[in-house]
Design a protein around this motif. Structure first.
Motif, PDB file in Angstrom:
ATOM      1  N   UNK A  63       0.836  -1.069   0.034  1.00  0.00           N
ATOM      2  CA  UNK A  63       0.124   0.052  -0.031  1.00  0.00           C
ATOM      3  C   UNK A  63       0.842   1.210   0.139  1.00  0.00           C
ATOM      4  N   UNK A  64       0.663   2.274  -0.726  1.00  0.00           N
ATOM      5  CA  UNK A  64       1.161   3.616  -0.715  1.00  0.00           C
ATOM      6  C   UNK A  64       0.650   4.253   0.704  1.00  0.00           C
ATOM      7  N   UNK A  65       1.537   4.747   1.282  1.00  0.00           N
ATOM      8  CA  UNK A  65       0.978   5.366   2.577  1.00  0.00           C
ATOM      9  C   UNK A  65       0.538   6.913   2.515  1.00  0.00           C
ATOM     10  N   UNK A  66       0.485   7.340   1.386  1.00  0.00           N
ATOM     11  CA  UNK A  66      -0.019   8.740   1.296  1.00  0.00           C
ATOM     12  C   UNK A  66      -1.409   8.627   0.687  1.00  0.00           C
ATOM     13  N   UNK A  67      -1.898   7.450   0.762  1.00  0.00           N
ATOM     14  CA  UNK A  67      -3.288   7.243   0.438  1.00  0.00           C
ATOM     15  C   UNK A  67      -3.919   6.185   1.554  1.00  0.00           C
ATOM     16  N   UNK A  68      -5.237   6.467   1.742  1.00  0.00           N
ATOM     17  CA  UNK A  68      -5.899   5.727   2.613  1.00  0.00           C
ATOM     18  C   UNK A  68      -5.756   4.187   2.315  1.00  0.00           C
ATOM     19  N   UNK A  69      -5.838   3.354   2.935  1.00  0.00           N
ATOM     20  CA  UNK A  69      -5.685   1.682   2.808  1.00  0.00           C
ATOM     21  C   UNK A  69      -7.222   1.398   2.522  1.00  0.00           C
ATOM     22  N   UNK A  83       0.376   2.506   8.731  1.00  0.00           N
ATOM     23  CA  UNK A  83       0.882   3.798   9.167  1.00  0.00           C
ATOM     24  C   UNK A  83       0.604   4.734   8.071  1.00  0.00           C
ATOM     25  N   UNK A  84      -0.517   5.300   8.009  1.00  0.00           N
ATOM     26  CA  UNK A  84      -0.743   6.530   7.175  1.00  0.00           C
ATOM     27  C   UNK A  84       0.254   7.709   7.225  1.00  0.00           C
ATOM     28  N   UNK A  85       0.965   7.977   6.134  1.00  0.00           N
ATOM     29  CA  UNK A  85       1.887   9.028   6.063  1.00  0.00           C
ATOM     30  C   UNK A  85       2.837   8.935   6.793  1.00  0.00           C
ATOM     31  N   UNK A  86       3.493   7.784   6.963  1.00  0.00           N
ATOM     32  CA  UNK A  86       4.662   7.160   7.804  1.00  0.00           C
ATOM     33  C   UNK A  86       5.861   8.148   7.300  1.00  0.00           C
ATOM     34  N   UNK A  87       5.996   8.371   6.063  1.00  0.00           N
ATOM     35  CA  UNK A  87       7.130   9.106   5.517  1.00  0.00           C
ATOM     36  C   UNK A  87       7.062  10.434   6.214  1.00  0.00           C
TER      37      UNK A  87
END
Length: 109
Positions: A63-69, A83-87
């Protein structure tokens, strides 16, 4: 960019980064480079592994963390652990990549 191009709006968590997919459809030339890129994106918090792949033919899902799962019963992890927006924890990422930062030059007074 190749991971982002797979995203269709309802499949975040089911993106794949296999050699067969990236070499054939995306033009990657080095398996080692692909493995390093995937590891770096995961470590830096841009990708999150939702399903652990298994040989001989089960691919890992990401999953890309900059979108909601997006919901799916097939995940190996709970969507609550996503981890939403982990970066966005830039100080931690910058410490890991300290050799990539340029020193600031102080001006003489």
């Amino acid at each position: 960019m190749d991971m982002l191009e797979q995203y269709r709006g309802d499949d975040n968590g089911r993106l794949i980064c296999t050699w067969a997919h990236m070499h054939g459809k995306r033009g990657w030339k080095s398996r080692d480079t692909l493995d390093k890129a995937r590891a770096e994106l995961t470590t830096s918090g841009f990708l999150f592994e939702t399903v652990k792949g298994k040989r001989p033919n089960k691919a890992s899902w990401f999953a890309l963390t900059f979108f909601a799962i997006d919901p799916n019963d097939g995940y190996d992890v709970s969507p609550k652990a996503f981890p939403f927006m982990a970066f966005a924890d830039l100080p931690t990422i910058m410490q890991k990549n300290a050799s990539l930062t340029t020193p600031t030059v102080s001006q003489a007074a």
